[in-house]
Scaffold this active site. Structure first.
Site, mmCIF file in Angstrom:
data_model
loop_
_atom_site.group_PDB
_atom_site.id
_atom_site.type_symbol
_atom_site.label_atom_id
_atom_site.label_comp_id
_atom_site.label_asym_id
_atom_site.label_seq_id
_atom_site.Cartn_x
_atom_site.Cartn_y
_atom_site.Cartn_z
ATOM 1 C CE1 TYR A 189 -3.811 -2.871 5.137
ATOM 2 C CE2 TYR A 189 -3.117 -0.597 4.785
ATOM 3 C CZ TYR A 189 -3.581 -1.799 4.288
ATOM 4 O OH TYR A 189 -3.801 -1.935 2.938
ATOM 5 C CE LYS B 103 -1.415 -4.278 2.986
ATOM 6 N NZ LYS B 103 -1.536 -5.527 2.196
ATOM 7 C CB SER C 278 -0.855 -0.001 1.270
ATOM 8 O OG SER C 278 -1.468 1.253 1.471
HETATM 9 N N1 LIG Z 1 -8.715 -0.749 -1.332
HETATM 10 C C1 LIG Z 1 -7.715 0.050 -1.047
HETATM 11 O O1 LIG Z 1 -7.880 1.289 -0.955
HETATM 12 C C2 LIG Z 1 -6.331 -0.515 -0.866
HETATM 13 C C3 LIG Z 1 -5.263 0.384 -0.852
HETATM 14 C C4 LIG Z 1 -3.972 -0.095 -0.688
HETATM 15 C C5 LIG Z 1 -3.751 -1.452 -0.561
HETATM 16 N N2 LIG Z 1 -4.806 -2.315 -0.563
HETATM 17 C C6 LIG Z 1 -4.498 -3.747 -0.421
HETATM 18 O O2 LIG Z 1 -5.035 -4.435 -1.537
HETATM 19 C C7 LIG Z 1 -5.265 -5.798 -1.192
HETATM 20 C C8 LIG Z 1 -6.641 -6.213 -1.681
HETATM 21 O O3 LIG Z 1 -7.610 -5.454 -0.992
HETATM 22 P P1 LIG Z 1 -8.976 -4.966 -1.649
HETATM 23 O O4 LIG Z 1 -9.003 -3.508 -1.511
HETATM 24 O O5 LIG Z 1 -9.171 -5.578 -2.961
HETATM 25 O O6 LIG Z 1 -9.979 -5.573 -0.531
HETATM 26 P P2 LIG Z 1 -11.330 -6.396 -0.611
HETATM 27 O O7 LIG Z 1 -12.221 -5.911 -1.702
HETATM 28 O O8 LIG Z 1 -11.841 -6.368 0.799
HETATM 29 O O9 LIG Z 1 -10.866 -7.892 -0.975
HETATM 30 C C9 LIG Z 1 -10.182 -8.687 -0.049
HETATM 31 C C10 LIG Z 1 -10.050 -10.111 -0.597
HETATM 32 O O10 LIG Z 1 -9.251 -10.859 0.315
HETATM 33 C C11 LIG Z 1 -9.972 -12.013 0.763
HETATM 34 N N3 LIG Z 1 -9.615 -12.250 2.171
HETATM 35 C C12 LIG Z 1 -9.830 -11.419 3.233
HETATM 36 N N4 LIG Z 1 -9.398 -11.987 4.362
HETATM 37 C C13 LIG Z 1 -8.897 -13.207 4.022
HETATM 38 C C14 LIG Z 1 -8.331 -14.289 4.749
HETATM 39 N N5 LIG Z 1 -8.213 -14.234 6.098
HETATM 40 N N6 LIG Z 1 -7.909 -15.382 4.071
HETATM 41 C C15 LIG Z 1 -8.046 -15.469 2.731
HETATM 42 N N7 LIG Z 1 -8.584 -14.479 1.985
HETATM 43 C C16 LIG Z 1 -9.012 -13.371 2.627
HETATM 44 C C17 LIG Z 1 -11.449 -11.660 0.568
HETATM 45 O O11 LIG Z 1 -12.290 -12.796 0.360
HETATM 46 P P3 LIG Z 1 -12.980 -13.607 1.604
HETATM 47 O O12 LIG Z 1 -13.634 -12.592 2.491
HETATM 48 O O13 LIG Z 1 -13.921 -14.567 0.946
HETATM 49 O O14 LIG Z 1 -11.865 -14.333 2.287
HETATM 50 C C18 LIG Z 1 -11.374 -10.837 -0.720
HETATM 51 O O15 LIG Z 1 -11.336 -11.706 -1.835
HETATM 52 C C19 LIG Z 1 -5.068 -5.894 0.319
HETATM 53 O O16 LIG Z 1 -3.796 -6.440 0.591
HETATM 54 C C20 LIG Z 1 -5.117 -4.445 0.789
HETATM 55 O O17 LIG Z 1 -4.373 -4.247 1.956
HETATM 56 C C21 LIG Z 1 -6.086 -1.889 -0.714
#
Ligand SMILES: NC(=O)c1ccc[n+]([C@@H]2O[C@H](COP(=O)([O-])OP(=O)(O)OC[C@H]3O[C@@H](n4cnc5c(N)ncnc54)[C@H](OP(=O)(O)O)[C@@H]3O)[C@@H](O)[C@H]2O)c1
Length: 258
Positions: free
Chosen positions: A149, A153, A137
């Site tokens: 967090y 990261k 991130s």
């Molecule tokens: N969105 C943002 O603004 C943002 C910014 C910077 C970085 N990120 C990073 O991007 C990555 C993806 O996030 P996203 O924004 O796409 O979030 P998201 O829409 O909440 O998706 C999270 C995914 O991870 C799975 N997951 C969650 N907990 C899990 C566990 N304990 N074991 C296995 N799978 C799990 C979820 O499916 P299930 O619930 O079915 O397990 C879902 O498929 C993360 O690493 C996050 O830190 C996000």
């Protein structure tokens, strides 16, 4: 085309990775906790003519991580692209958050990345090809904001940069993706109210993935999608650490008042 394993493949950035890689003709292994959602996603990808395996696993548990690590180490069905994408945050600051939830988040955001990368790399190095993309991130580039967090990261970022150096000359690549705000389920799951999620700083997951894969093809080690976040990353590099700490502490106080 070589097989890609994507963690957190049912939503947000992970779902966008799976869709784009299926369009490219890659066979997929999709990992998440919700089996029904995984099966529905796999069925959509299979319509593109690729194989989509489903692996239900909670990566915050030892058993879940071991199941995915075993799949990555299977030399009879090699995985040549690992996307360590699954991750989570929480709104509660360190002293208020439930200690068990803090550890579970650490195991998902850090331990799983470490263990799955370690399981995948020997086979890739032996075959002389492959890549690991770790999703960190923009927050990993700044100082802590009071939760764990940011530190998790930061670990993913520094770990991947070190790995990229270790892998030089092997034919295998490591790259860290550092997105800013992306419209996904992330903030809602973390209990954060982010308002209308409009404006220059909010990106679509598809765009983040397109830029990430283009950066991977270019041989970059750190991918920061979008010109606005690239500019912010440069600014963060230029700011003295004490100034950055004051800015982040002020942001944390502002968040606490809301
Ligand atoms: N969105 C943002 O603004 C943002 C910014 C910077 C970085 N990120 C990073 O991007 C990555 C993806 O996030 P996203 O924004 O796409 O979030 P998201 O829409 O909440 O998706 C999270 C995914 O991870 C799975 N997951 C969650 N907990 C899990 C566990 N304990 N074991 C296995 N799978 C799990 C979820 O499916 P299930 O619930 O079915 O397990 C879902 O498929 C993360 O690493 C996050 O830190 C996000």
């Amino acid at each position: 085309m070589p097989t890609a394993l994507i963690t957190g493949a049912t939503s947000g950035i992970g779902a966008a990775f799976a869709a784009r890689l299926a369009r490219d003709g890659r066979d997929l292994v999709l990992v998440a906790r919700d089996g029904d959602r995984l099966e529905a996603a796999a069925a959509r990808h299979r319509e593109r003519g690729v194989t989509a395996e489903v692996l239900v696993a909670d990566l915050s548990t030892v058993e879940g991580r071991e199941r995915v690590a075993a799949r990555l180490a299977d030399q009879d069905a090699p995985v040549d692209l690992l996307v360590n994408n699954a991750g989570a945050g929480q709104r509660q600051p360190f002293l208020k958050a439930d200690p068990a939830a803090i550890l579970g988040q650490h195991d998902l955001n850090v331990t799983a990345v470490l263990q799955l990368t370690r399981a995948a790399l020997p086979g890739m190095v032996q075959r002389g090809r492959g890549a690991v993309v770790n999703v960190a991130s923009m927050l990993g580039l700044v100082t802590g904001s009071g939760s764990t967090y940011t530190a998790e990261k930061a670990w993913v970022t520094v770990f991947t940069e070190g790995l990229a150096a270790t892998l030089a000359g092997t034919g295998v690549r490591a790259m860290v993706l550092c997105p800013g705000f992306v419209r996904t389920e992330f903030h809602e799951r973390a209990g954060m109210d982010m308002g209308a999620r409009r404006g220059l700083l909010w990106l679509e997951a598809e765009r983040v993935v397109e830029e990430c894969l283009a950066d991977l093809a270019r041989g970059k080690v750190v991918s920061v999608p979008s010109p606005q976040y690239k500019a912010l990353a440069v600014l963060v590099d230029l700011l003295p650490r004490p100034v950055l700490r004051r800015v982040m502490a002020a942001a944390e106080r502002g968040r606490g008042r809301r």
